[in-house]
Write a protein that holds these residues in place. Structure first.
Motif, PDB file in Angstrom:
ATOM      1  N   THR A   1       0.824  -1.177  -0.024  1.00  0.00           N
ATOM      2  CA  THR A   1       0.059  -0.157   0.094  1.00  0.00           C
ATOM      3  C   THR A   1       0.983   1.154  -0.078  1.00  0.00           C
ATOM      4  O   THR A   1       1.862   1.237   0.787  1.00  0.00           O
ATOM      5  CB  THR A   1      -1.058   0.042   1.365  1.00  0.00           C
ATOM      6  OG1 THR A   1      -1.431  -1.388   1.464  1.00  0.00           O
ATOM      7  CG2 THR A   1      -1.918   1.149   1.216  1.00  0.00           C
TER       8      THR A   1
ATOM      9  N   PHE B   1      -7.140  11.212 -12.866  1.00  0.00           N
ATOM     10  CA  PHE B   1      -8.318  10.682 -12.831  1.00  0.00           C
ATOM     11  C   PHE B   1      -8.440   9.839 -14.044  1.00  0.00           C
ATOM     12  O   PHE B   1      -9.192   8.697 -13.632  1.00  0.00           O
ATOM     13  CB  PHE B   1      -9.306  11.597 -12.886  1.00  0.00           C
ATOM     14  CG  PHE B   1      -9.735  12.630 -11.596  1.00  0.00           C
ATOM     15  CD1 PHE B   1      -9.734  11.778 -10.463  1.00  0.00           C
ATOM     16  CD2 PHE B   1      -9.518  13.899 -11.717  1.00  0.00           C
ATOM     17  CE1 PHE B   1      -9.852  12.839  -9.270  1.00  0.00           C
ATOM     18  CE2 PHE B   1      -9.619  14.610 -10.460  1.00  0.00           C
ATOM     19  CZ  PHE B   1      -9.699  13.904  -9.118  1.00  0.00           C
TER      20      PHE B   1
ATOM     21  N   ILE C   1      -2.579   5.335  -3.381  1.00  0.00           N
ATOM     22  CA  ILE C   1      -3.380   6.621  -2.948  1.00  0.00           C
ATOM     23  C   ILE C   1      -2.678   7.879  -3.603  1.00  0.00           C
ATOM     24  O   ILE C   1      -1.515   8.227  -3.000  1.00  0.00           O
ATOM     25  CB  ILE C   1      -3.890   6.746  -1.684  1.00  0.00           C
ATOM     26  CG1 ILE C   1      -4.587   5.558  -1.253  1.00  0.00           C
ATOM     27  CG2 ILE C   1      -4.875   7.973  -1.399  1.00  0.00           C
ATOM     28  CD1 ILE C   1      -5.181   5.518  -0.087  1.00  0.00           C
TER      29      ILE C   1
ATOM     30  N   SER D   1      -0.316  -0.374 -10.380  1.00  0.00           N
ATOM     31  CA  SER D   1      -0.949  -0.722  -9.110  1.00  0.00           C
ATOM     32  C   SER D   1      -2.272  -0.999  -9.681  1.00  0.00           C
ATOM     33  O   SER D   1      -2.743  -0.952 -10.345  1.00  0.00           O
ATOM     34  CB  SER D   1      -0.895   0.756  -8.462  1.00  0.00           C
ATOM     35  OG  SER D   1       0.226   1.224  -8.523  1.00  0.00           O
ATOM     36  N   ARG D   2      -2.724  -2.184  -8.420  1.00  0.00           N
ATOM     37  CA  ARG D   2      -4.019  -2.629  -8.804  1.00  0.00           C
ATOM     38  C   ARG D   2      -4.886  -2.038  -8.615  1.00  0.00           C
ATOM     39  O   ARG D   2      -6.104  -1.929  -9.375  1.00  0.00           O
ATOM     40  CB  ARG D   2      -4.064  -3.922  -7.931  1.00  0.00           C
ATOM     41  CG  ARG D   2      -3.215  -5.115  -8.356  1.00  0.00           C
ATOM     42  CD  ARG D   2      -3.529  -6.532  -7.931  1.00  0.00           C
ATOM     43  NE  ARG D   2      -2.466  -7.052  -8.294  1.00  0.00           N
ATOM     44  CZ  ARG D   2      -1.186  -7.374  -7.392  1.00  0.00           C
ATOM     45  NH1 ARG D   2      -1.341  -6.872  -6.521  1.00  0.00           N
ATOM     46  NH2 ARG D   2      -0.286  -8.130  -8.109  1.00  0.00           N
ATOM     47  N   LYS D   3      -4.858  -1.132  -7.774  1.00  0.00           N
ATOM     48  CA  LYS D   3      -6.131  -0.028  -7.476  1.00  0.00           C
ATOM     49  C   LYS D   3      -5.373   1.509  -7.131  1.00  0.00           C
ATOM     50  O   LYS D   3      -4.702   1.523  -6.479  1.00  0.00           O
ATOM     51  CB  LYS D   3      -6.961  -0.131  -6.207  1.00  0.00           C
ATOM     52  CG  LYS D   3      -7.854  -1.451  -6.259  1.00  0.00           C
ATOM     53  CD  LYS D   3      -9.368  -1.048  -6.745  1.00  0.00           C
ATOM     54  CE  LYS D   3     -10.325  -2.083  -6.979  1.00  0.00           C
ATOM     55  NZ  LYS D   3     -10.114  -2.941  -8.130  1.00  0.00           N
ATOM     56  N   ILE D   4      -6.128   2.312  -7.949  1.00  0.00           N
ATOM     57  CA  ILE D   4      -5.752   3.803  -7.717  1.00  0.00           C
ATOM     58  C   ILE D   4      -6.729   4.547  -7.042  1.00  0.00           C
ATOM     59  O   ILE D   4      -7.984   4.577  -7.779  1.00  0.00           O
ATOM     60  CB  ILE D   4      -4.913   4.253  -8.812  1.00  0.00           C
ATOM     61  CG1 ILE D   4      -3.636   3.403  -9.358  1.00  0.00           C
ATOM     62  CG2 ILE D   4      -4.664   5.848  -8.825  1.00  0.00           C
ATOM     63  CD1 ILE D   4      -3.328   3.690 -10.904  1.00  0.00           C
ATOM     64  N   ILE D   5      -6.727   5.205  -6.188  1.00  0.00           N
ATOM     65  CA  ILE D   5      -7.495   6.327  -5.745  1.00  0.00           C
ATOM     66  C   ILE D   5      -6.765   7.539  -5.817  1.00  0.00           C
ATOM     67  O   ILE D   5      -5.486   7.843  -5.306  1.00  0.00           O
ATOM     68  CB  ILE D   5      -7.806   6.147  -4.204  1.00  0.00           C
ATOM     69  CG1 ILE D   5      -8.421   4.827  -3.830  1.00  0.00           C
ATOM     70  CG2 ILE D   5      -8.691   7.316  -3.659  1.00  0.00           C
ATOM     71  CD1 ILE D   5      -8.854   4.389  -2.516  1.00  0.00           C
TER      72      ILE D   5
ATOM     73  N   ALA E   1      -7.296   6.416 -12.756  1.00  0.00           N
ATOM     74  CA  ALA E   1      -7.682   6.047 -11.478  1.00  0.00           C
ATOM     75  C   ALA E   1      -8.823   4.963 -11.651  1.00  0.00           C
ATOM     76  O   ALA E   1      -9.640   4.894 -12.417  1.00  0.00           O
ATOM     77  CB  ALA E   1      -8.083   7.253 -10.738  1.00  0.00           C
ATOM     78  N   ASP E   2      -8.966   4.225 -10.426  1.00  0.00           N
ATOM     79  CA  ASP E   2     -10.398   3.531 -10.106  1.00  0.00           C
ATOM     80  C   ASP E   2     -11.228   4.353  -9.460  1.00  0.00           C
ATOM     81  O   ASP E   2     -12.327   4.184  -9.865  1.00  0.00           O
ATOM     82  CB  ASP E   2      -9.843   2.211  -9.565  1.00  0.00           C
ATOM     83  CG  ASP E   2      -8.942   1.403 -10.144  1.00  0.00           C
ATOM     84  OD1 ASP E   2      -9.467   0.683 -10.816  1.00  0.00           O
ATOM     85  OD2 ASP E   2      -7.656   1.415  -9.838  1.00  0.00           O
ATOM     86  N   TYR E   3     -10.882   5.150  -8.515  1.00  0.00           N
ATOM     87  CA  TYR E   3     -11.674   5.946  -7.875  1.00  0.00           C
ATOM     88  C   TYR E   3     -11.333   7.379  -7.769  1.00  0.00           C
ATOM     89  O   TYR E   3      -9.974   7.799  -7.476  1.00  0.00           O
ATOM     90  CB  TYR E   3     -11.893   5.367  -6.398  1.00  0.00           C
ATOM     91  CG  TYR E   3     -12.427   4.073  -6.246  1.00  0.00           C
ATOM     92  CD1 TYR E   3     -13.969   3.911  -6.206  1.00  0.00           C
ATOM     93  CD2 TYR E   3     -11.742   2.893  -6.030  1.00  0.00           C
ATOM     94  CE1 TYR E   3     -14.493   2.685  -6.432  1.00  0.00           C
ATOM     95  CE2 TYR E   3     -12.424   1.589  -6.023  1.00  0.00           C
ATOM     96  CZ  TYR E   3     -13.667   1.444  -6.200  1.00  0.00           C
ATOM     97  OH  TYR E   3     -14.298   0.375  -6.355  1.00  0.00           O
ATOM     98  N   GLY E   4     -11.894   8.174  -7.793  1.00  0.00           N
ATOM     99  CA  GLY E   4     -11.592   9.785  -7.704  1.00  0.00           C
ATOM    100  C   GLY E   4     -12.202  10.567  -6.671  1.00  0.00           C
ATOM    101  O   GLY E   4     -13.568  10.343  -6.619  1.00  0.00           O
ATOM    102  N   ILE E   5     -11.863  11.468  -6.130  1.00  0.00           N
ATOM    103  CA  ILE E   5     -12.302  12.410  -5.223  1.00  0.00           C
ATOM    104  C   ILE E   5     -12.024  13.880  -5.552  1.00  0.00           C
ATOM    105  O   ILE E   5     -10.734  14.214  -5.788  1.00  0.00           O
ATOM    106  CB  ILE E   5     -12.134  12.087  -3.867  1.00  0.00           C
ATOM    107  CG1 ILE E   5     -12.507  10.943  -3.346  1.00  0.00           C
ATOM    108  CG2 ILE E   5     -12.593  13.255  -2.889  1.00  0.00           C
ATOM    109  CD1 ILE E   5     -11.965  10.351  -2.141  1.00  0.00           C
TER     110      ILE E   5
ATOM    111  N   LEU F   1      -2.745  -1.026  -3.502  1.00  0.00           N
ATOM    112  CA  LEU F   1      -3.506   0.165  -3.486  1.00  0.00           C
ATOM    113  C   LEU F   1      -2.500   1.407  -3.796  1.00  0.00           C
ATOM    114  O   LEU F   1      -1.365   1.543  -2.734  1.00  0.00           O
ATOM    115  CB  LEU F   1      -4.119   0.382  -2.167  1.00  0.00           C
ATOM    116  CG  LEU F   1      -4.900   1.515  -1.881  1.00  0.00           C
ATOM    117  CD1 LEU F   1      -5.965   1.838  -3.078  1.00  0.00           C
ATOM    118  CD2 LEU F   1      -5.515   1.385  -0.364  1.00  0.00           C
TER     119      LEU F   1
ATOM    120  N   ILE G   1      -3.150   3.318   7.482  1.00  0.00           N
ATOM    121  CA  ILE G   1      -3.511   2.105   6.690  1.00  0.00           C
ATOM    122  C   ILE G   1      -2.366   1.179   6.266  1.00  0.00           C
ATOM    123  O   ILE G   1      -2.071   0.291   5.454  1.00  0.00           O
ATOM    124  CB  ILE G   1      -4.123   2.540   5.210  1.00  0.00           C
ATOM    125  CG1 ILE G   1      -3.072   3.498   4.557  1.00  0.00           C
ATOM    126  CG2 ILE G   1      -5.487   3.156   5.796  1.00  0.00           C
ATOM    127  CD1 ILE G   1      -3.537   3.745   3.161  1.00  0.00           C
TER     128      ILE G   1
END
Ligand SMILES: Cc1cc2nc3c(=O)[nH]c(=O)nc-3n(C[C@H](O)[C@H](O)[C@H](O)COP(=O)(O)OP(=O)(O)OC[C@H]3O[C@@H](n4cnc5c(N)ncnc54)[C@H](O)[C@@H]3O)c2cc1C
Lengths: 320, 246
Positions: free
Chosen positions: A199, A290, A258, A275-279, A293-297, A256, A223
Motif C-alpha cells: 500500500t 483521474f 493513493i 498498481s492494482r487499485k488507484i485512488i 484511477a479506479d476511484y477519484g475524489i 493500492l 493504513i
C-alpha cells in the motif's frame, strides 16, 4: 530441478523472496520437477519453506555479500550446474537485477526480467512482463526450456501449498575474494522498501509545502502504507529522493496507490500505472490522473485528507 | 582515461504504443525516438565530466540499425568523441551485451557505463551481462562516483536505502539519477558532431534462445468512479472491503 535464490534480510526471508519461491513453485509444478531454494545465511524459518513447495534448502554459509554480483553469480551458477537446474528464479530487486544478467551469460541461457505472470501454452512455459513503462505486456519463452527468471515484486500473493518441512543442508562453494569493498550500507529504518510495499500513499506539489506532510504520514500510518512522492517534490527537497516514483524514480505496483495532489503526468504514471487499485484526490476535475484511477475524489486535499484520517480512526476504534 | 558508454534508442515516454499485426513488433511510424534518458543524462554526461577532469576519450556504442544514427549524433553533440554502431538488429539483451563486450575487449576502457535501464523494456539486463562477458565487477544504480587514481568510490541506490562501496578500475556501472546533470547540446556541439567519427561495424547474427511470443496492450481501464467529496463512508468501504487495508 528448479532453483530459487532468496534474499534474507536481518534473519528474515524478504517478502519478495517468498514471492519468488511461490513463483518458482509454479514452474516446478508445471515441469513436475523438485524445487530447491538457495540462501546466503541461515534463518529459523527455512524448514518452513516446505509449506510453499520447497523440497530442499541449501544454505551457503560463507561470507558472500549479495551486492557483489560476481561472487553471487559464481555461487548460484555452480549450485545450478551441480543440481542441473533448468529454471533459476530470483526476485527482480537490486541484487537480483545485478546477478540475473551474469547468470544468463555464465550459464548461457535466456533471461526474462521483471516477470509478473507465468502461463503454459502448447506445452511451453510463457513468461509475461510489463514493457514500455507499463503501456504494454510482452510474453517470452525460452527455446531450450531453460531460463533465468527475475520476478517483479508484488506480482503474486504468496500462499502455502502444503504442510511439510523442507530439508535444510549447507553447501560449500569456493569463490574468489570480492573485488568490491562495501564501505557503508544505510537503510531507512522501520519502513518497508517502496518497491515492496503493498500500500502506498503518495503526494505531490499540491501539498504546497513540506510542513504539510504530517497528514500524509498519518494516513500512511493508519493504513500501513509506505509514503511516496512525485518528482518535483523530491527535486526541491520537500521529500527524500528515495520516495520519488515514476519514470525517473522507482516503479512500483502496490495493491493500492493513493495519489494526493499529484497531477498524473505521463512520466509519473509510468511508475505507478501497474498498481492494482488507484485512488486519486485532486481539486482539478481535469487532472489527467483521474483517467488512470479506479476511484477519484475531486476536492481540496487539505479538507479531504484530514476528514479521511478522522473517518479511518473512527472506523478502527469501532472495529477493534 | 577511456570511457565506453552504451547507448540505446527508445520511443519517447509520451508515445502511444501500438504493435504490428503479428503483435511481435512495435509499430514505429509516427513515434518519436530519443536517446534513452538514463544513458544520456547520467551515463554519458558522467563519462564526459570524468574525461574533462582526467583527460582521455569518450566512445559511445550502439547495437542496432541505422535509424539510431540520429541519437548517436546527439551523443556526439553532447560531447562524446567517437561513436560505433554494431550493424545488426538484436533480439535480446544477451546479444547486445555480447557484441558490446566483443568490441570493448579490443580496446582498453577504464570504465564502461550505461543507464540503469531503457525506458522501453525496463530490463536493466545489459550491464550485468557486459560485466560478465568481460569478467569485470558491476555496480548498478550508481548515483555518485568519484575516481582517485585507479580507485573508484561509488554510492548506489538499493531498496530502501543507499550503499557506498569501493572498487578498482576497470568496471561496469549502471547510472541512476544524481550521477550527473543533464546537458543540452549547444550549436557548436551539434556542428562538431557532424565531423566526429561514426563507425559502422559489421557482425554476424548470433541469435538467442529467447523467443518473443507476442506483445499485448493492457485491457482498457473500466473508467474512474468518482466519489462525492464528503462521502467518507464510500472511501472507508473501499479501504476496508476492496483494498483490505483497514
Ligand atoms: C523526462 C521526464 C521525466 C520525468 N520523470 C518523472 C517521474 O519519474 N516522476 C514524476 O512524478 N514526475 C516526473 N516528471 C515530471 C512530470 O512531468 C510532472 O511535472 C510531475 O509529475 C508533476 O508533479 P506533481 O503532480 O506533484 O505537480 P503538479 O503537476 O504541479 O500537480 C499538482 C497537482 O496538485 C493538485 N492540487 C493543487 N492544490 C491542491 C489541493 N489543495 N487539493 C487537491 N489537489 C491540489 C493540482 O490540481 C495538480 O493536479 C518527469 C518529467 C520529464 C520531462
Amino acid at each position: 530441478m528448479v532453483l530459487v535464490y532468496i534474499e534474507i534480510h536481518q534473519g528474515e526471508i524478504k517478502k519478495s523472496g517468498l514471492e519468488a519461491i511461490c513463483f518458482a513453485a509454479q514452474i516446478a509444478k508445471l515441469k513436475s520437477s523438485p524445487l530447491t531454494a538457495l540462501v546466503l545465511s541461515n534463518s529459523d524459518s527455512l524448514a518452513g519453506l516446505g509449506n510453499y513447495g520447497v523440497q530442499n534448502v541449501l544454505v551457503a554459509n560463507q561470507n558472500i555479500d549479495g551486492s557483489d554480483s560476481q561472487n553471487l553469480c559464481a555461487l548460484i551458477s555452480q549450485v545450478a550446474e551441480k543440481n542441473q537446474a533448468n529454471y533459476i528464479v530470483l526476485s527482480n530487486s537490486s541484487i537480483g537485477k545485478s546477478v540475473a544478467g551474469r547468470l544468463a551469460v555464465r550459464l548461457n541461457r535466456p533471461l526474462v526480467s521483471g516477470v509478473n505472470t507465468i502461463l503454459e501454452e502448447g506445452g511451453k512455459l510463457i513468461f509475461r512482463k510489463s514493457v514500455y513503462s507499463g503501456k504494454a505486456s510482452a510474453y517470452y519463452t525460452s527455446k531450450n526450456d531453460k531460463a533465468i527468471i527475475a520476478l517483479s515484486p508484488n506480482s503474486i500473493s504468496p500462499s502455502k501449498s502444503g504442510d511439510s518441512n523442507a530439508t535444510v543442508s549447507s553447501v560449500e562453494i569456493a569463490v574468489q575474494p570480492s573485488k568490491i569493498k562495501l564501505l557503508d550500507r544505510n537503510l531507512v529504518k522501520g519502513k518497508i522498501p517502496l518497491a515492496e510495499a503493498d500500500t502506498v500513499v503518495s503526494a505531490g506539489r499540491g501539498m504546497k509545502e513540506p510542513g504539510n506532510w504530517g497528514m500524509i504520514e498519518e494516513l500512511a500510518d493508519l493504513i500501513g502504507a509506505s509514503t511516496a512522492c512525485s518528482r518535483p517534490v523530491a527535486d526541491i527537497g520537500w521529500r527524500p529522493h528515495h520516495e520519488h516514483v515514476g519514470q525517473t524514480g522507482i516503479a512500483i505496483k502496490p495493491n493500492l496507490y493513493i495519489a494526493i495532489g499529484i497531477s498524473g503526468a505521463i512520466q509519473h504514471l509510468a511508475g505507478v500505472n501497474s498498481s492494482r487499485k488507484i485512488i486519486v484526490i485532486n481539486k482539478d476535475p481535469e487532472a489527467p490522473f483521474f483517467k488512470a484511477a479506479d476511484y477519484g475524489i475531486c476536492g481540496d486535499l487539505f479538507e479531504v485528507v484530514p476528514k479521511l484520517n478522522e473517518a479511518i480512526r473512527k472506523f478502527k476504534s469501532s472495529n477493534s | 582515461m577511456n570511457f565506453l558508454v552504451c547507448i540505446s534508442r527508445t520511443p519517447d515516454t509520451t508515445s502511444k504504443i501500438t504493435f504490428e499485426a503479428d503483435s511481435r513488433k512495435l509499430k514505429e511510424d509516427g513515434l518519436v525516438f530519443i536517446l534513452n534518458p538514463y544513458d544520456e543524462w547520467y551515463a554519458l554526461v558522467k563519462a564526459i565530466e570524468l574525461k574533462e577532469k582526467f583527460g582521455g576519450q569518450v566512445d559511445v556504442i550502439h547495437v542496432g540499425n541505422s535509424n539510431a544514427e540520429v541519437v548517436m549524433r546527439k551523443a556526439l553533440a553532447i560531447g562524446a568523441d567517437a561513436a560505433f554502431r554494431i550493424d545488426i538488429e538484436p533480439d535480446s539483451s544477451w546479444e547486445v551485451a555480447k557484441y558490446i563486450s566483443d568490441f570493448a575487449k579490443t580496446k582498453a576502457y577504464d570504465l564502461i557505463l550505461l543507464g540503469k535501464e531503457t525506458i522501453d523494456h525496463n530490463g536493466s539486463e545489459t550491464g550485468a551481462m557486459v560485466a560478465e562477458f568481460m569478467d569485470l565487477p558491476y555496480i548498478s544504480y550508481c548515483n555518485k562516483l568519484d575516481i582517485d587514481g585507479t580507485k573508484a568510490t561509488i554510492a548506489r541506490e538499493i531498496e530502501g536505502g543507499t550503499e557506498t562501496s569501493e572498487v578498482n578500475l576497470p568496471f561496469v556501472l549502471s547510472a541512476a539519477k544524481g550521477l550527473a546533470e543533464q546537458r543540452i547540446p549547444n550549436m557548436k556541439g551539434i556542428m562538431d558532431a557532424k565531423k566526429k567519427p561514426l563507425d559502422i561495424i559489421a557482425v554476424d547474427k548470433l541469435g538467442s534462445d529467447l523467443e518473443l511470443v507476442r506483445f499485448e496492450l493492457p485491457p482498457v481501464k473500466s473508467g474512474v468512479k468518482m466519489l462525492a467529496v464528503d462521502d467518507m463512508d464510500a472511501l472507508i468501504k473501499i479501504l476496508h472491503e476492496e483494498a483490505k487495508v483497514i
